[in-house]
Motif scaffolding. Structure first.
Motif, PDB file in Angstrom:
ATOM      1  N   UNK A 101       0.834  -1.204   0.000  1.00  0.00           N
ATOM      2  CA  UNK A 101       0.000   0.000   0.000  1.00  0.00           C
ATOM      3  C   UNK A 101       0.870   1.256   0.000  1.00  0.00           C
ATOM      4  N   UNK A 102       1.985   1.215   0.717  1.00  0.00           N
ATOM      5  CA  UNK A 102       2.892   2.356   0.737  1.00  0.00           C
ATOM      6  C   UNK A 102       3.700   2.450  -0.550  1.00  0.00           C
ATOM      7  N   UNK A 103       4.065   1.288  -1.127  1.00  0.00           N
ATOM      8  CA  UNK A 103       4.856   1.271  -2.351  1.00  0.00           C
ATOM      9  C   UNK A 103       4.058   1.774  -3.544  1.00  0.00           C
ATOM     10  N   UNK A 104       2.717   1.574  -3.516  1.00  0.00           N
ATOM     11  CA  UNK A 104       1.832   1.991  -4.617  1.00  0.00           C
ATOM     12  C   UNK A 104       0.762   2.926  -4.068  1.00  0.00           C
ATOM     13  N   UNK A 105       1.143   4.149  -3.705  1.00  0.00           N
ATOM     14  CA  UNK A 105       0.194   5.058  -3.047  1.00  0.00           C
ATOM     15  C   UNK A 105      -0.991   5.457  -3.919  1.00  0.00           C
ATOM     16  N   UNK A 106      -0.835   5.400  -5.236  1.00  0.00           N
ATOM     17  CA  UNK A 106      -1.943   5.801  -6.119  1.00  0.00           C
ATOM     18  C   UNK A 106      -2.826   4.633  -6.511  1.00  0.00           C
ATOM     19  N   UNK A 107      -2.455   3.425  -6.100  1.00  0.00           N
ATOM     20  CA  UNK A 107      -3.236   2.238  -6.458  1.00  0.00           C
ATOM     21  C   UNK A 107      -4.272   1.941  -5.384  1.00  0.00           C
ATOM     22  N   UNK A 108      -5.335   1.264  -5.803  1.00  0.00           N
ATOM     23  CA  UNK A 108      -6.300   0.727  -4.849  1.00  0.00           C
ATOM     24  C   UNK A 108      -5.813  -0.664  -4.442  1.00  0.00           C
ATOM     25  N   UNK A 109      -5.463  -0.807  -3.183  1.00  0.00           N
ATOM     26  CA  UNK A 109      -4.944  -2.079  -2.667  1.00  0.00           C
ATOM     27  C   UNK A 109      -6.032  -2.719  -1.812  1.00  0.00           C
ATOM     28  N   UNK A 110      -6.512  -3.884  -2.241  1.00  0.00           N
ATOM     29  CA  UNK A 110      -7.637  -4.554  -1.595  1.00  0.00           C
ATOM     30  C   UNK A 110      -7.166  -5.891  -1.036  1.00  0.00           C
ATOM     31  N   UNK A 111      -7.581  -6.218   0.188  1.00  0.00           N
ATOM     32  CA  UNK A 111      -7.087  -7.421   0.865  1.00  0.00           C
ATOM     33  C   UNK A 111      -8.198  -8.432   1.105  1.00  0.00           C
ATOM     34  N   UNK A 112      -7.845  -9.692   0.927  1.00  0.00           N
ATOM     35  CA  UNK A 112      -8.705 -10.810   1.342  1.00  0.00           C
ATOM     36  C   UNK A 112      -7.792 -11.977   1.683  1.00  0.00           C
ATOM     37  N   UNK A 113      -7.952 -12.564   2.863  1.00  0.00           N
ATOM     38  CA  UNK A 113      -7.055 -13.639   3.292  1.00  0.00           C
ATOM     39  C   UNK A 113      -7.273 -14.919   2.495  1.00  0.00           C
ATOM     40  N   UNK A 114      -8.525 -15.267   2.233  1.00  0.00           N
ATOM     41  CA  UNK A 114      -8.826 -16.461   1.441  1.00  0.00           C
ATOM     42  C   UNK A 114      -8.857 -17.739   2.243  1.00  0.00           C
ATOM     43  N   UNK A 115      -7.878 -17.940   3.116  1.00  0.00           N
ATOM     44  CA  UNK A 115      -7.828 -19.130   3.965  1.00  0.00           C
ATOM     45  C   UNK A 115      -6.803 -18.889   5.053  1.00  0.00           C
ATOM     46  N   UNK A 116      -6.728 -19.807   5.988  1.00  0.00           N
ATOM     47  CA  UNK A 116      -5.697 -19.775   7.020  1.00  0.00           C
ATOM     48  C   UNK A 116      -4.461 -20.536   6.530  1.00  0.00           C
ATOM     49  N   UNK A 117      -3.358 -20.384   7.249  1.00  0.00           N
ATOM     50  CA  UNK A 117      -2.156 -21.144   6.908  1.00  0.00           C
ATOM     51  C   UNK A 117      -2.430 -22.635   7.025  1.00  0.00           C
ATOM     52  N   UNK A 118      -3.106 -23.029   8.095  1.00  0.00           N
ATOM     53  CA  UNK A 118      -3.482 -24.419   8.297  1.00  0.00           C
ATOM     54  C   UNK A 118      -5.002 -24.537   8.313  1.00  0.00           C
ATOM     55  N   UNK A 119      -5.486 -25.773   8.276  1.00  0.00           N
ATOM     56  CA  UNK A 119      -6.915 -25.990   8.390  1.00  0.00           C
ATOM     57  C   UNK A 119      -7.577 -26.292   7.062  1.00  0.00           C
ATOM     58  N   UNK A 120      -8.873 -26.584   7.137  1.00  0.00           N
ATOM     59  CA  UNK A 120      -9.630 -27.013   5.952  1.00  0.00           C
ATOM     60  C   UNK A 120     -10.839 -26.150   5.666  1.00  0.00           C
ATOM     61  N   UNK A 121     -10.881 -24.948   6.241  1.00  0.00           N
ATOM     62  CA  UNK A 121     -12.012 -24.046   6.015  1.00  0.00           C
ATOM     63  C   UNK A 121     -11.829 -23.306   4.693  1.00  0.00           C
TER      64      UNK A 121
END
Length: 761
Positions: A431-451
């Motif tokens: 987000x800091x490296x691309x100040x003019x970009x729209x930076x959107x976050x989604x984790x998607x899953x955990x490191x471990x687990x089956x969810x």
């Protein structure tokens, strides 16, 4: 000295031990002896006074200075204690800088920078009254299933030796004694399981596992060594003189102190069953060459005293160890220290710490694949308008650090205590490296687990973006708490949890995908390198430390060019392990087996944002076995951007009296070139770099033909030469050279070259 006073100098005391379980079986082994009772006759070591729980460094220093004054004034002999701490990725203390993990040091191939880091770490320790650091780890990687791979430097013993010795040099230049671990063979355990038996022959021990330790002892002048927990061919290292005395002291002349790995003396009884009780375990350890029992005196105190009083153990064994400990304390200046003024302020994470942490992180990042999507900012381009930042490691500070970082090693037990370090995550850094970009976050899953419930949202986020950066990998921890780290061994080398599913689902959207692997081991990711749903680019980051998020963002944008190279082969499968690029012919693929052990990407691989041409490798036609030869190669930047090439010189014996590796790294050197610039890199190679243990179990250099090559990895023979070793068989001695010297001549295109630099690596 009375017997009790002697024994007191051979043990540690863990002041904060109890609920803070930060070492194997620490809870079970906790001592019930009160501190004032334990120090009645003096004390050898204070164990991790800063690194067991979060304590304010200045307040703790004041306590430590007072305790040292008490030891000097209230015990009969007035001898202060050595204070030891972990320092594998920086001083393991609250608020102290966290550097990249050792596997990242190997990826950077930059001993000089690692030495600089060691000096900074040692400086912090020195200010806090710490005398001994339990690092570096010089175990050579043999099996990525082993949980402690992130603590190791490389699968090549010469790389481990050069970089590990550089760390020792830096730390000890600050006045802190380094401790080599784990001597020896610890990383060769059966099936990659922690503390499992080691089935290594003497030739493998001599030619693979011992050389890094030999370099650090003979060239680094290391003052302390820690024994391995391992048993080798049925003999525990901590209970046999073969390694800790016959090799370490008698062969190499080591005159420092050997400390036990935590509880390893008691383990001679508990886990190896070669001792009937703790007293017998203590005698075995002392006889083998262990001088100090850490972290406490479970075996060396009452059980050993009882044996000596009963006439079962010769007190001369204790005298030998005490003299070594007292010599170490004298060398550290402890016997003259007055402890008058504790530090009132200290910066354990200074701008200089952060600069070195950032540069080392940048140099360690390995561009595994790239179809042109990177860098994200091209010439005259402001970069993507929308960036989807996805994955369980994208917005995690813990994912930046290895198992022995203070955050993952200690603060994991104190979730309400902040790290109190500035550690931008990859998401924050992008987000800091691309100040003019729209930076959107989604984790998607955990490191471990089956969810899998959050994968769909991540896919939709990626579908709406110009580019997706998916950050996946490990979470370091201990003994089942995490996916990698001490005690976290694995049977599979697939990415943990549903992370592969997440990446492939995002790739299927058609949005260009950059996969960032933030891991403590290499994973079997052939699907991401050569599969139908492979990302457009893959960047490997081995736990890059507190500045790792910033480094990753800088490389992705193109502000910094990637320069890291694989210090360990990228495995094809868990079933192909253990594997090393240093394998003989029968250790690789052949027509007589249906199993392909060929790595997905080889040792030494690493791409850049430019291209390099390696030509005109020349070498002396012949050299006497036991002599030194030169080999020179031309390197040219044939691209349009500046870049750094890792010049790698490899060799192969055409034939020998025992089987030899199909490739062996002789020397390496980082060379930075502008577009069109070229350099001539010359290696001065002692033939002892080609030594091996012969049929009579002597280290020798045999006459015969040797093939040389330089290329982008161990598997790429871009330019070749041949040299003949002549004369009689040379028996290697400690006086033989262990290092390859390099010199670089450089110039712009079509102009005469001029000398600019020399180095040893």
């Amino acid at each position: 000295m009375t017997l009790e006073e002697k024994i007191a100098q051979l043990v540690g005391y863990w002041v904060d031990q109890g609920g803070e379980v930060v070492a194997p079986l620490a809870g079970e082994m906790a001592t019930s002896t009160r501190y004032d009772e334990a120090t009645l006759h003096g004390l050898g070591h204070l164990t991790r006074v800063y690194g067991t729980r979060p304590v304010d460094p200045v307040e703790r220093a004041e306590w430590l200075w007072a305790e040292q004054r008490r030891l000097t004034s209230e015990t009969r002999l007035g001898i202060p204690a050595i204070v030891h701490e972990e320092c594998l990725t920086g001083l393991a203390a609250w608020k102290a800088a966290t550097f990249p993990t050792p596997l990242a040091w190997g990826a950077a191939f930059d001993p000089a920078l690692v030495e600089e880091m060691g000096l900074l770490i040692g400086g912090s320790m020195k200010q806090l009254g710490i005398h001994q650091g339990l690092a570096p780890v010089l175990d050579v990687i043999r099996d990525p299933r082993w949980g402690r791979v992130d603590e190791c430097i490389a699968e090549d013993p010469y790389v481990v030796g050069t970089i590990g010795t550089a760390y020792v040099t830096g730390l000890q230049a600050a006045g802190v004694h380094a401790t080599l671990k784990h001597f020896v063979g610890y990383s060769a355990t059966q099936a990659g399981r922690n503390h499992a038996p080691v089935h290594a022959g003497s030739r493998e021990i001599n030619d693979v596992f011992l050389p890094p330790f030999e370099m650090a002892v003979l060239d680094g002048g290391v003052r302390s060594v820690m024994n391995s927990y391992a048993e080798i061919d049925g003999a525990p290292v901590g209970g046999t003189p073969e390694y800790l005395t016959e090799i370490l002291r008698d062969r190499w002349g080591f005159d420092g102190v050997v400390v036990s790995d935590y509880f390893s003396v008691a383990f001679l009884q508990l886990m190896h069953a070669v001792a009937a009780d703790r007293g017998e375990a203590a005698e075995l350890a002392l006889t083998a060459g262990i001088d100090v029992e850490l972290p406490t005196g479970d075996a060396f105190l009452a059980p050993l005293i009882e044996r000596v009083r009963a006439g079962q153990t010769d007190e001369a064994l204790i005298d030998r160890a005490v003299l070594r400990v007292l010599a170490q304390k004298e060398d550290l200046g402890l016997l003259d220290e007055t402890f008058t003024m504790a530090p009132t302020e200290i910066d354990l994470d200074s701008p200089e710490h952060r600069r070195v942490a950032r540069v080392l992180a940048e140099e360690s990042l390995i561009l595994l694949t790239n179809n042109g999507v990177l860098p994200l900012v091209g010439a005259g381009d402001r970069g993507p308008a929308t960036i989807a930042v996805l994955g369980p490691n994208a917005d995690s500070t813990e994912a930046l650090m290895g198992c022995y970082s203070f955050v993952n090693h200690v603060l994991a037990h104190h979730p309400d205590v902040p790290a109190d370090l500035e550690m931008p995550t990859v998401l924050e850094a992008l987000a800091k490296e691309f100040p003019s970009a729209e930076v959107v976050f989604a984790a998607g899953c955990e490191v471990e687990g089956s969810d899998s419930s959050a994968i769909a949202a991540a896919v939709e986020t990626a579908r709406a973006a110009d580019v997706a950066v998916v950050v996946v990998g490990d979470r370091a921890g201990l003994f089942g708490r995490g996916t990698v780290g001490e005690g976290n061994d694995v049977e599979s080398l697939e990415l943990p949890g549903l992370q592969r599913d997440l990446v492939e689902a995002v790739v299927a959207t058609g949005t260009p995908v950059v996969m960032v692997l933030m891991t403590g081991r290499p994973y079997a990711v052939a699907w991401a390198v050569e599969g139908p749903l492979a990302p457009a680019a893959v960047l490997q980051a081995f736990f890059p430390g507190e500045e790792g998020g910033v480094a990753i963002a800088s490389v992705l944008s193109g502000a910094v060019a990637p320069t890291g190279h694989l210090p360990v082969s990228l495995p094809r499968s868990a079933g192909a392990q253990p594997f090393s690029y240093l394998h003989p012919i029968l250790g690789g693929p052949s027509d007589v087996t249906s199993v392909d052990s060929t790595p997905v990407l080889p040792f030494g691989h690493g791409l850049s944002y430019t291209t390099f041409e390696r030509t005109d490798l020349t070498a002396d036609a012949e050299v006497a076995a036991g002599g030194t030869f030169t080999a020179s190669v031309r390197i040219r930047n044939t691209g349009e951007r500046a870049g750094t090439d890792l010049v790698q010189l490899y060799a192969k014996d055409t034939y020998a009296s025992v089987t030899r590796p199909v490739a062996q790294l002789l020397g390496y050197h980082r060379v930075t070139l502008e577009p069109g610039e070229e350099a001539q890199v010359t290696f001065r190679v002692p033939t002892a770099r080609l030594a091996f243990t012969g049929l009579r179990h002597e280290r020798i250099v045999e006459p015969g033909a040797v093939e040389l090559w330089v290329g982008p990895s161990c598997a790429g023979k871009e330019t070749t030469a041949e040299i003949s070793l002549t004369g009689a068989v040379h028996r290697v001695t400690l006086a033989d050279g262990r290092y390859v010297e390099t010199s670089v001549l450089r110039a712009p295109a079509d102009t005469p070259v001029r000398e600019t630099e020399t180095a040893r690596a």
